[in-house]
Design an enzyme around this catalytic site. Structure first.
Site, PDB file in Angstrom:
ATOM      1  CB  THR A  13      51.481  46.318  35.845  1.00  0.00           C
ATOM      2  OG1 THR A  13      51.931  44.793  36.008  1.00  0.00           O
ATOM      3  CG2 THR A  13      51.616  46.700  34.424  1.00  0.00           C
ATOM      4  CG  ASP A  58      56.718  40.998  39.441  1.00  0.00           C
ATOM      5  OD1 ASP A  58      55.374  40.523  39.878  1.00  0.00           O
ATOM      6  OD2 ASP A  58      56.806  41.025  38.253  1.00  0.00           O
ATOM      7  CB  SER A  59      52.395  41.979  43.236  1.00  0.00           C
ATOM      8  OG  SER A  59      51.673  41.692  42.173  1.00  0.00           O
ATOM      9  CB  THR A  90      46.936  43.217  39.104  1.00  0.00           C
ATOM     10  OG1 THR A  90      47.919  42.640  38.159  1.00  0.00           O
ATOM     11  CG2 THR A  90      46.961  44.707  38.691  1.00  0.00           C
ATOM     12  CG  ASP A  91      50.256  38.556  39.466  1.00  0.00           C
ATOM     13  OD1 ASP A  91      49.448  38.839  38.314  1.00  0.00           O
ATOM     14  OD2 ASP A  91      51.476  38.547  38.942  1.00  0.00           O
ATOM     15  NE  ARG A 240      40.267  28.200  46.665  1.00  0.00           N
ATOM     16  CZ  ARG A 240      39.607  28.997  46.233  1.00  0.00           C
ATOM     17  NH1 ARG A 240      38.680  29.470  46.970  1.00  0.00           N
ATOM     18  NH2 ARG A 240      39.594  29.345  44.994  1.00  0.00           N
ATOM     19  CD  GLN A 273      38.327  23.394  43.872  1.00  0.00           C
ATOM     20  OE1 GLN A 273      38.245  23.312  42.463  1.00  0.00           O
ATOM     21  NE2 GLN A 273      38.638  22.491  44.570  1.00  0.00           N
ATOM     22  CB  CYS A 274      32.319  28.261  43.045  1.00  0.00           C
ATOM     23  SG  CYS A 274      31.935  26.657  42.530  1.00  0.00           S
TER      24      CYS A 274
END
Length: 337
Positions: A13, A58-59, A90-91, A240, A273-274
């Site tokens: 970005t 694009d990441s 950022t992704d 996960r 997953q937390c």
């Protein structure tokens, strides 16, 4: 002697411009950076050179091969600069920061990822502040590891996660303190930096399907585990799980599929997953079966760090047993010793 840094622009970005299809990465970003810095107190900033990946990404389109390319630039130019900045979308920034921390062990100078939520080309943006601050940090010889800087927070690269999609404070370090914060002053917590060790740069080639992620959810089908493990390129799977590492142990098909894949040599790691969590495998009866199978607890590691550490070990360690033996031990501060 004047300090000089290398800025590596991968896309993302920060350097994008608007198009008919939304924001896209544009080459020639260096001219815009120099123009915007010319209107800042540029005399206080370090000299810099800039390189661009070609093609820019694009990441969201990041693949494991890009990690090798980024690290290769740093390694080739390591002796020529006092620090390095990697401008990244950022992704998947936390994935790349994690991986480069494993590739570039024993750093004596900063390698810092940053980016923005709003492009530098826009009138109102967070890009310029993130860039200027990272340029100052990239000249600080006290920083001897791969970091991620964003919105006032200096984070260990392999402890960072993207926690907000639109907020400017997009990144945090859920299970480890910040290495520094930037407000009126730049405050670094030097006691948290990695202890210095011998330089060990290992930049392997990565197979894109070597590691898979299997999210656990109510009523899931055991065939999902069978499908992932049937890929001949798959060497490791991240489970996960719920909470502190719990799985539905009464889901016989799922447990049997995991056990069968482990017997075939697939490495399994249990990752919660937390966002803020430590895997305590066996604290509840429903996860004790995983100890019997040989699933490795992921402790307090981020999923990005687990994913990249497995990729790194698969690419550099010769056997399943060696991967299982090495995984619980820290390589670059990604897990408590």
């Amino acid at each position: 002697m004047n300090t000089k840094i290398l800025i590596i622009y991968t896309g993302g970005t920060i350097g994008m411009e608007a198009s008919d299809k939304g924001y896209v990465p544009i080459s020639g970003f260096e001219s815009l950076i120099r123009d915007r810095l010319a209107h800042s107190h540029h005399a206080l900033l370090p000299d810099f050179d800039m390189l661009e990946l070609s093609p820019l990404i694009d990441s969201a389109n990041l693949t494991p091969s890009h990690w090798h390319d980024m690290a290769d630039i740093v390694i080739k130019h390591y002796d020529d600069y006092d620090g390095f900045i990697i401008l990244h979308g950022t992704d998947t920034m936390a994935y790349s920061a994690s991986m480069l921390s494993f590739i570039l062990q024993g750093l004596t100078k900063p390698v810092i990822f940053t980016g923005s939520q709003i492009p530098l080309s826009q009138l109102r943006n967070d890009a310029l502040d993130n860039l200027i601050t990272t340029m100052l940090l990239a000249t600080d010889s006290a920083i001897n590891e791969v970091c991620l800087y964003f919105s006032g927070r200096l984070l260990r690269g392999n402890r960072a996660s993207k926690v907000k999609a639109t907020g400017l404070d997009a990144f945090n370090s859920p299970n480890f303190p910040w290495l520094g914060q930037v407000g009126l002053n730049i405050e670094l917590h030097s006691n948290l930096f990695l202890p210095q060790k011998a330089q060990q740069f290992v930049n392997p080639s990565f197979k894109k399907n070597a590691v898979a992620i299997l999210p656990i959810y109510p009523g899931m089908n055991g065939k999902h585990a069978e499908l992932l493990s049937s890929d001949p390129d798959c060497k490791a799977i991240i489970l996960r799980s719920y909470g502190v590492g719990n799985l539905p142990d009464q889901n016989t098909a799922l447990i049997e599929a995991i056990a069968a894949a482990a017997q075939q040599g697939i490495v399994f790691v249990n990752s919660s997953q937390c966002l803020q969590a430590e895997v305590l495998q066996g604290q509840y009866a429903c996860s004790s079966v995983l100890n019997d199978i040989g699933v490795i607890p992921g402790a307090e590691m981020t999923v990005e760090a687990v994913f990249c550490k497995l990729h790194f070990l698969v690419a550099t360690v010769s056997s399943t047993t060696a991967i299982r033996d090495a995984f619980p031990h820290p390589l670059a501060g990604e897990i408590n010793d």
